[in-house]
Design an enzyme around this catalytic site. Structure first.
Site: not given
Ligand code: TNX
Length: 499
Positions: A155, A184, A460-461, A410-412, A383, A317-318, A254
């Protein structure tokens, strides 16, 4: 001032507690510290001796930092000290660092440096400047084997020099893993020679790039990537500092940047673009397209060849599995395999890429969703990021688990209510990070046995809008708290120290 006079002043001030060296200034706090009366003055020149040739790079490294003193680096640590453990002994005659292994000696050196004035890190201690240390014996070893930091360079691109600076700063706190999130939706950051468009196209967004930006400017082209030589340089830099670099290529979701470079990897249907202002936002690899696995084999082969780490993180993920539901080939594959829920195609995909990684000598790592269906091998490290429950679930299912649960690591997330940062996992204060223990987090003894350690995660968005100090600002001092939570036994870490 002549040398003798300076020595006298320093000795007096050390004896009377000025410039005193206290073990509680060490981060992470060591397991055991025995301090004797007296002060060890370092000889005004530097002499570093090693007993094993594999320690020579550490002697050279220390020679670049330490201006004075007689030091002996050895691998003769007391029997029974766990991996990465060390014994540091400061006597009036010499400083001895005896590590169990290379990492132990590295860790002992970091403790020694923390006992010296902070200027030691900036080269501010001139050669011949009189230095004093307490007469002290420290025996120390980590509570957790895995002590990590994850950095998302997709990002926001983080230049090589800044990554190396980060490695300096984390390794000083005995962090031993850098998990490097290299691909990503918003950028592909690692050169793959067999698929050059991944970086030619996928490393850039905005301006005349077909990769449309979500973060940053639409007019100015933004991006960057690491060549394979640069990757090797960073990996070697980290290895000297006892940091293993774990690469991550986030699959099968992603993957928008990769899909804009090579659109054929997507599912075979025409998406409706009305809700996305005309942009094709699809970002998931088609599971049924056989050629995809040949491409993934090339990618994984090249990545595996660049990183000595036994682990290769494959994401997971996601995943927007709705894209598979639209695809005639994925639908046919479901029918053939008797799969009724398209989401379970993820098991099919992950099993294939995990197998490819194994063929290239790597054990896979995945985010927790990829293990939720239970369909991937138990040798895969998981993870646990979504929350503590997800991390516990992975450990309970028998997966080696790295805990990076959002609400702690999650340090964001914001550090305080009005700070910059996301908030979906709450406010992640320094105290919260420091307070982490597996027991307090509800892990049973058998779950805890499967936990390899903990990791600070920085996506790092929000990097571009917050300037060049964003990465440091989000990571520190929370990484120092994480380092101690991972290293120091719970019984020695009751409250956050304010010294
Ligand atoms: C979740 S953690 C995500 C990221 C995002 C993040 C924002 C993970 C495996 N996927 O793509 O950047 O949340 O906090």
């Amino acid at each position: 001032m002549n040398y003798e006079l300076r020595v006298l002043i320093i000795s007096i001030s050390v004896l009377f507690g000025l410039g005193r060296v206290e073990a509680q200034n060490l981060v992470p706090q060591p397991v055991s510290v025995e301090k004797s009366e007296g002060v060890a003055m370092l000889i005004p020149y530097r002499s570093i001796e090693v007993t094993h040739s594999e320690l020579s790079p550490l002697a050279d490294h220390l020679a670049g930092i330490l201006p004075a003193g007689r030091v002996r680096l050895t691998l003769d640590a007391p029997a029974g000290l766990p991996a990465e453990g060390y014994r540091l002994e400061v006597s009036p005659e010499r400083i001895t660092i005896a590590g169990c292994d290379y990492g132990g000696v590295w860790n002992g050196i970091q403790t020694l440096l923390q006992l010296l004035p902070a200027e030691v890190y900036s080269g501010g201690l001139a050669a011949g400047y009189p230095l004093a240390l307490p007469v002290i014996t420290i025996e120390d070893y980590p509570a957790m084997e895995y002590r990590g930091v994850m950095l998302d360079v997709a990002r926001t691109f983080v230049p090589k020099e800044q990554v190396m600076r980060l490695i300096d700063n984390i390794s000083r706190h005995k962090i031993n893993r850098l998990h490097w999130h290299l691909a990503d939706d918003e950028g592909w950051r690692i050169e793959i020679k067999s698929l050059p468009k991944l970086t030619e196209t996928g490393a850039w967004r905005g301006g005349d790039s077909p990769v449309f930006p979500v973060y940053g400017s639409w007019d100015a082209k933004y991006g960057g990537f690491y060549t394979q030589d640069e990757i090797r340089e960073v990996v070697a830099y980290a290895a000297l500092r006892n940091v293993e670099v774990i690469p991550e290529i986030d699959l099968p979701g992603h993957s928008r940047a990769a899909a804009i470079a090579y659109p054929e990897i997507l599912c075979d249907y025409t998406p409706s673009l009305t809700a996305s202002a005309g942009y094709d936002t699809r970002n998931v690899w088609c599971v049924a397209r056989e050629e995809n696995y040949a491409m993934l084999d090339s990618i994984i082969r090249e990545v595996a060849g660049l990183f000595p780490s036994p682990t290769l993180h494959l994401g997971g993920d996601e995943v927007l599995t709705g894209q598979w539901r639209e695809c005639p080939h994925c639908k046919a594959l479901m029918k053939e395999r008797g799969i009724t829920d398209a989401a379970r195609l993820q098991d099919v995909f992950m099993s294939r890429v995990i197998e490819i990684a194994a063929r290239h000598g790597k054990r896979a790592g995945v985010w927790n969703e990829a293990a939720a269906g239970g369909g991937i091998p138990k040798s895969t490290t998981v993870w646990g990021w979504e929350n503590l429950t997800a991390a516990r679930k992975a450990a309970a299912a028998g997966y080696p688990t790295v805990v990076c649960a959002g609400e702690y690591f999650y340090f964001d997330m914001r550090q305080s209510p009005r700070d910059i940062g996301h908030i979906w996992a709450g406010i992640v204060t320094l105290e919260k990070v420091y307070s982490f223990s597996l027991e307090a987090a509800g892990f049973t003894a058998s779950e805890a046995e499967n936990v390899r350690g903990i990791e600070a995660t920085l996506f790092t968005e929000l990097g571009l809008e917050n300037g060049p100090d964003y990465v440091d600002y989000q990571l520190f001092p929370r990484v120092c708290a994480l380092a101690e939570a991972a290293w120091t036994p719970d019984s020695q870490r009751k409250t956050l120290r304010n010294d």
